[in-house]
Design an enzyme around this catalytic site. Structure first.
Site, short mmCIF file in Angstrom:
data_model
loop_
_atom_site.label_atom_id
_atom_site.label_comp_id
_atom_site.label_asym_id
_atom_site.label_seq_id
_atom_site.Cartn_x
_atom_site.Cartn_y
_atom_site.Cartn_z
N GLY A 169 0.63 -1.25 0.16
CA GLY A 169 0.01 0.06 0.11
C GLY A 169 0.82 1.40 0.01
CE1 TYR B 186 -8.83 3.70 8.14
CE2 TYR B 186 -9.22 5.94 8.88
CZ TYR B 186 -8.38 5.17 8.29
OH TYR B 186 -6.94 5.02 8.43
N1 LIG Z 1 -2.63 6.81 4.05
C1 LIG Z 1 -2.94 7.60 5.03
O1 LIG Z 1 -3.29 8.83 4.79
C2 LIG Z 1 -3.31 7.06 6.26
C3 LIG Z 1 -3.65 8.08 7.26
C4 LIG Z 1 -4.01 7.36 8.63
C5 LIG Z 1 -3.77 6.08 8.90
N2 LIG Z 1 -3.32 5.35 8.00
C6 LIG Z 1 -3.21 4.07 8.26
O2 LIG Z 1 -2.18 3.31 7.65
C7 LIG Z 1 -2.19 1.85 7.26
C8 LIG Z 1 -1.60 1.90 5.87
O3 LIG Z 1 -2.57 2.86 5.14
P1 LIG Z 1 -2.22 2.91 3.47
O4 LIG Z 1 -2.43 4.27 3.17
O5 LIG Z 1 -0.94 2.50 3.35
O6 LIG Z 1 -3.35 2.02 3.05
P2 LIG Z 1 -3.39 1.41 1.44
O7 LIG Z 1 -4.87 1.14 1.27
O8 LIG Z 1 -2.46 1.96 0.50
O9 LIG Z 1 -2.76 0.10 1.56
C9 LIG Z 1 -3.19 -1.18 2.47
C10 LIG Z 1 -2.77 -2.24 1.90
O10 LIG Z 1 -3.23 -3.37 2.66
C11 LIG Z 1 -3.52 -4.61 1.60
N3 LIG Z 1 -4.62 -5.15 2.11
C12 LIG Z 1 -6.00 -5.30 2.06
N4 LIG Z 1 -6.62 -6.20 2.73
C13 LIG Z 1 -5.75 -6.85 3.22
C14 LIG Z 1 -5.71 -8.25 3.61
N5 LIG Z 1 -6.92 -8.99 4.09
N6 LIG Z 1 -4.50 -9.02 4.02
C15 LIG Z 1 -3.43 -8.30 3.70
N7 LIG Z 1 -3.17 -7.23 3.18
C16 LIG Z 1 -4.35 -6.54 2.76
C17 LIG Z 1 -3.89 -3.79 0.31
O11 LIG Z 1 -3.72 -4.61 -0.67
C18 LIG Z 1 -2.85 -2.72 0.45
O12 LIG Z 1 -1.76 -2.90 -0.29
C19 LIG Z 1 -3.76 1.45 7.46
O13 LIG Z 1 -4.03 1.25 8.81
C20 LIG Z 1 -4.25 3.12 7.52
O14 LIG Z 1 -5.64 3.27 8.22
C21 LIG Z 1 -3.25 5.71 6.60
#
Ligand SMILES: NC(=O)c1ccc[n+]([C@@H]2O[C@H](COP(=O)([O-])OP(=O)(O)OC[C@H]3O[C@@H](n4cnc5c(N)ncnc54)[C@H](O)[C@@H]3O)[C@@H](O)[C@H]2O)c1
Length: 316
Positions: free
Chosen positions: A12, A143
């Site tokens: 991700g 969420y």
């Molecule tokens: N990006 C942001 O701005 C942001 C802000 C606050 C919190 N977060 C948190 O950080 C974390 C990562 O966020 P991100 O932006 O990289 O998210 P993203 O959606 O880009 O990546 C998430 C990854 O998880 C994988 N995934 C989905 N379901 C899955 C499963 N069942 N098993 C294994 N992998 C699975 C997806 O394929 C993806 O590659 C999350 O917990 C998100 O809530 C992100």
């Protein structure tokens, strides 16, 4: 001593850059990337990769045993905008993946966990400006509810079972290497792509919607910093407030116009506006600063120049 690290959700937006940074620091073979799908070429070619569904506790346990994993970074989740469309799927993924890793640590099969929370834990009744570490939360999104529950469980496992779990409430993250995965702050990445490709952007939030944001390098720096801190210094075992900058779509458009004078922006708010309206506009991160020395490097101006410079290069 050598340690093996597992990243879950490594493909991700955050996972990709986190994996590459950890591989550089600890050695490619010591950092095992996993996801339910394959990632980009750089990630796939730089070290071990496993297809893993984070909700499958048996598969997870097998990988932990096989690679002798001692640290897990759990990055798999369904993000805010997508979670509103699939509430039960979001709840199942966000909660069960967390229980799976917390239970492994409870059984002493891993030593340390990183699990990210979000500014989405706050809600419409939270003080909007300089939102304190401890305050009214009452999240109003699927969420946010899952992240707040996750925070409560992290603290519970720390207190009851001595699980060393560490967490940060990330703000919206801005990066150029991987596209964002369905959040409410995604506009702050899309806008740079569209500025370079089309010279114009139609924003899904109103022009005056101020939200807390951070450049990816700062988010990765904070993640490594909290994981390397002495356990005694981690006084908050739910999740730490973390801040770098706050801006509205109009501000970021103006900062792009400094580089691309003809850039134009239009506004067409959709369902994500209500999510954004329920979140804080700025965050007080003094606990993270005091406890483990947090300090951001990037403001909006150098985020914009870094984003445009790198995106120009990869789009050329
Ligand atoms: N990006 C942001 O701005 C942001 C802000 C606050 C919190 N977060 C948190 O950080 C974390 C990562 O966020 P991100 O932006 O990289 O998210 P993203 O959606 O880009 O990546 C998430 C990854 O998880 C994988 N995934 C989905 N379901 C899955 C499963 N069942 N098993 C294994 N992998 C699975 C997806 O394929 C993806 O590659 C999350 O917990 C998100 O809530 C992100």
């Amino acid at each position: 001593m050598e340690k093996y690290i597992l990243i879950i959700g490594a493909c991700g937006q955050i996972g990709t850059e986190l994996t590459m940074t950890l591989r550089k620091k600890y050695g490619n073979d010591y950092v095992i990337a996993s996801d339910i799908r394959e990632g980009n070429e750089t990630l796939m070619n730089s070290g071990p990769f496993e297809i893993l569904d984070a909700t499958d506790s048996n598969a997870l346990e097998e990988i932990i045993a096989y690679y002798k994993i001692s640290e897990i970074y759990l990055m798999a989740a369904m993000l805010s905008a997508t979670a509103e469309k699939f509430p039960m799927r979001a709840w199942n993924l966000n909660m069960n993946s967390l229980f799976n890793v917390l239970n492994l640590a409870k059984e002493k099969k891993v030593d340390k966990i990183f699990w990210p929370s979000s500014i989405a834990v706050f809600g419409p009744n939270t003080p909007k400006e300089a939102t304190p570490q401890n305050t009214i939360m009452e999240p109003s999104t699927v969420y946010g509810i899952s992240k707040q529950s996750g925070e409560r469980w992290c603290e519970y496992y720390f207190k009851k079972f001595d699980v060393d779990v560490r967490s940060i409430r990330y703000p919206g993250l801005i990066s150029w290497k991987t596209m964002p995965g369905g959040g409410t702050t995604d506009y702050a990445v899309e806008i740079y792509h569209k500025a370079l490709e089309e010279g114009t952007y139609n924003c899904f939030l109103k022009k005056d919607t101020v939200l807390p944001m951070m450049y990816m390098d700062d988010a990765i720096k904070a993640t490594l910093q909290i994981m390397e801190a002495d356990a005694d210094d981690i006084k908050v075992r739910s999740s730490y407030n973390l801040a770098a900058m706050s801006f509205k779509p109009e501000d970021i458009a103006k900062s792009i116009q400094q580089h691309i004078p003809d850039f134009t922006i239009t506004y067409e708010p959709d369902f994500r506006q209500a999510i954004a309206d329920s979140w804080p506009s700025s965050i007080d991160d003094s606990d993270a600063r005091a406890d483990w020395g947090w300090k951001a490097d990037f403001d909006m101006e150098n985020t914009t120049s870094t984003m445009l410079k790198n995106l120009k290069m990869i789009k050329a």
